[in-house]
Design a protein around this motif. Sequence first.
Motif, mmCIF file in Angstrom:
data_model
loop_
_atom_site.group_PDB
_atom_site.id
_atom_site.type_symbol
_atom_site.label_atom_id
_atom_site.label_comp_id
_atom_site.label_asym_id
_atom_site.label_seq_id
_atom_site.Cartn_x
_atom_site.Cartn_y
_atom_site.Cartn_z
ATOM 1 N N SER A 5 -8.885 1.423 -1.163
ATOM 2 C CA SER A 5 -7.792 1.044 -1.693
ATOM 3 C C SER A 5 -6.398 1.968 -2.875
ATOM 4 C CB SER A 5 -7.970 -1.013 -2.651
ATOM 5 O OG SER A 5 -8.239 -0.468 -4.292
ATOM 6 N N LEU A 6 -7.571 2.561 -3.428
ATOM 7 C CA LEU A 6 -6.241 2.959 -4.181
ATOM 8 C C LEU A 6 -5.791 3.998 -3.996
ATOM 9 C CD1 LEU A 6 -8.457 3.482 -7.708
ATOM 10 C CD2 LEU A 6 -6.158 1.729 -7.651
ATOM 11 N N PHE A 7 -5.913 5.106 -2.720
ATOM 12 C CA PHE A 7 -6.166 5.780 -1.924
ATOM 13 C C PHE A 7 -4.811 5.344 -1.227
ATOM 14 C CE2 PHE A 7 -9.404 8.599 -4.054
ATOM 15 C CZ PHE A 7 -8.815 9.788 -4.071
ATOM 16 N N ASN A 8 -4.696 3.517 -0.742
ATOM 17 C CA ASN A 8 -3.904 3.599 0.091
ATOM 18 C C ASN A 8 -2.018 3.409 -0.126
ATOM 19 O OD1 ASN A 8 -2.194 1.294 2.028
ATOM 20 N ND2 ASN A 8 -4.252 0.809 2.902
ATOM 21 N N PRO A 9 -1.660 4.324 0.796
ATOM 22 C CA PRO A 9 -0.205 4.491 0.696
ATOM 23 C C PRO A 9 1.069 3.904 0.291
ATOM 24 C CG PRO A 9 -0.038 5.541 2.777
ATOM 25 C CD PRO A 9 -2.130 5.316 2.158
ATOM 26 N N TYR A 10 0.571 2.122 1.019
ATOM 27 C CA TYR A 10 1.305 1.020 0.639
ATOM 28 C C TYR A 10 1.102 0.673 -0.611
ATOM 29 C CZ TYR A 10 1.070 1.269 5.618
ATOM 30 O OH TYR A 10 1.788 1.242 6.769
ATOM 31 N N ILE A 11 0.315 1.009 -0.961
ATOM 32 C CA ILE A 11 0.072 0.378 -2.790
ATOM 33 C C ILE A 11 0.775 0.990 -3.325
ATOM 34 C CG2 ILE A 11 -2.218 0.236 -4.790
ATOM 35 C CD1 ILE A 11 -1.890 -1.626 -2.249
ATOM 36 N N TYR A 12 0.906 2.701 -3.283
ATOM 37 C CA TYR A 12 1.728 3.406 -4.400
ATOM 38 C C TYR A 12 3.329 2.673 -4.107
ATOM 39 C CZ TYR A 12 -2.668 5.800 -5.810
ATOM 40 O OH TYR A 12 -3.434 6.099 -6.573
ATOM 41 N N VAL A 13 3.501 2.496 -3.198
ATOM 42 C CA VAL A 13 4.958 2.463 -2.452
ATOM 43 C C VAL A 13 5.228 1.055 -2.933
ATOM 44 C CG1 VAL A 13 6.558 1.947 -0.822
ATOM 45 C CG2 VAL A 13 4.781 3.615 -0.137
ATOM 46 N N MET A 14 4.337 -0.020 -2.965
ATOM 47 C CA MET A 14 4.577 -0.768 -3.754
ATOM 48 C C MET A 14 4.967 -1.199 -4.989
ATOM 49 S SD MET A 14 2.959 -4.459 -1.222
ATOM 50 C CE MET A 14 1.638 -3.338 -0.851
ATOM 51 N N ALA A 15 4.240 -0.028 -5.598
ATOM 52 C CA ALA A 15 4.398 -0.196 -7.075
ATOM 53 C C ALA A 15 5.759 0.778 -7.381
ATOM 54 C CB ALA A 15 2.886 0.816 -7.734
ATOM 55 N N ILE A 201 -2.665 -6.528 3.868
ATOM 56 C CA ILE A 201 -3.403 -5.589 3.843
ATOM 57 C C ILE A 201 -4.965 -5.132 3.876
ATOM 58 C CG2 ILE A 201 -3.606 -2.952 3.501
ATOM 59 C CD1 ILE A 201 -0.602 -2.929 2.493
ATOM 60 N N GLY A 202 -5.509 -6.312 2.405
ATOM 61 C CA GLY A 202 -6.986 -5.512 2.521
ATOM 62 C C GLY A 202 -7.621 -7.085 4.227
ATOM 63 N N ALA A 203 -7.316 -7.781 4.466
ATOM 64 C CA ALA A 203 -7.140 -8.345 5.543
ATOM 65 C C ALA A 203 -7.759 -7.544 6.457
ATOM 66 C CB ALA A 203 -6.540 -9.759 6.328
ATOM 67 N N LEU A 204 -6.754 -6.646 6.947
ATOM 68 C CA LEU A 204 -7.024 -5.697 7.638
ATOM 69 C C LEU A 204 -7.937 -5.034 7.774
ATOM 70 C CD1 LEU A 204 -5.070 -3.930 10.858
ATOM 71 C CD2 LEU A 204 -3.596 -2.678 9.732
ATOM 72 N N VAL A 238 -1.175 -3.622 -7.541
ATOM 73 C CA VAL A 238 -0.595 -5.020 -7.241
ATOM 74 C C VAL A 238 0.059 -5.678 -8.042
ATOM 75 C CG1 VAL A 238 1.663 -6.203 -5.515
ATOM 76 C CG2 VAL A 238 -0.399 -4.371 -5.060
ATOM 77 N N THR A 239 -0.580 -6.723 -8.790
ATOM 78 C CA THR A 239 -0.958 -7.331 -9.785
ATOM 79 C C THR A 239 -0.967 -6.992 -10.795
ATOM 80 O OG1 THR A 239 -2.156 -8.709 -8.246
ATOM 81 C CG2 THR A 239 -2.021 -9.480 -10.358
#
Length: 329
Positions: A5-15, A201-204, A238-239
């Motif tokens: 999850s930490l290597f997922n680029p979407y997480i960093y974009v949202m952050a 994204i987690g469900a995906l 994200v939380t």
Amino acid sequence: MLKRSLFNPYIYVMAVILLALSIVSIIIPDNKASAYIPVALLNLDESEETITVVDNLCDKNSVFTFYEVDSEEELYEDIASGKANTGYIIPEDFMDNCLTIRRAPKISMVVTPSSTLTSVSSEQVFNGLFRYIGFYILEDIASGENPDSLRAIYNYYMASDDIFHLQSVENREYSDITTTNKIIIPVYKFAGFFIFMASLIGALAFLHDSDNKLYLRMSFIEKTMMGLILIGVYTLPVTIVSMVAFLIAGISFSVLKLLVFNIVNIVFALIIGAIFTVIPGQGKKSRIFAAILPAYLLLSFIFGGVLFDLAPISPLIKAISLLFIPHYF
């Protein structure tokens, strides 16, 4: 799973977006606007009545702020600079002429093309003057009548505050010279949407693992627990970033509400993932979900009330918004 999850680029974009919005929200300057409409008064008449009228106008508590100036130059300068919205020049011997031949020199009203509510301010000025002028005009017309009775009648019907009196808007007392407005950045709503997005994204990711046969030896309960953990791991960063963004932006928030919202999103995403796993067909379920996900997120962004308030919109739109989780954050 945490590493993935930490290597997922979407997480960093949202952050980055959340932190940027929170910083922008505190950088945007306050927009200070006058709660009053300033009106300049130049009184060249030395009569007691006119002085009383001007003093009463300057003490009046309403949308208009009447204030005295000492010269025509000062009045025109205030109008030109925007310090005053409108100006009135009361000429010499105005009241004396009104009380005798009733052909007094005219009061000059000084305005610019951008002046507002000039007719209403004129009503206040001439209402104050008419309190004195009107009685003497009536007394002259009705000569021979009892002046005391005439004054009593005039005071009852014409000198009341109900005549040309500008009521305060919604009974508001204008005690402050300015009001402060600020453009609100919807950091809170973006955070709710991103938590929702992270859960999907987690469900995906859960469906992707299912397509790769990673859960074959697991029982139903074990699969459910793995799904909850996987989706929860994606929403966790994200939380945490959301709470940091709230602290930076000075937004008050409830940790309990944030936790409950997070759990609702995790359970919702798990249900969506479970539905897709039982869809008949030989194709990979994660690909089907990935194809639908952008459109669903776009609809959630629109109907979740992220950028605009849905309250004034039609009942049908508000009913549709209830189908999207971000609406409840």
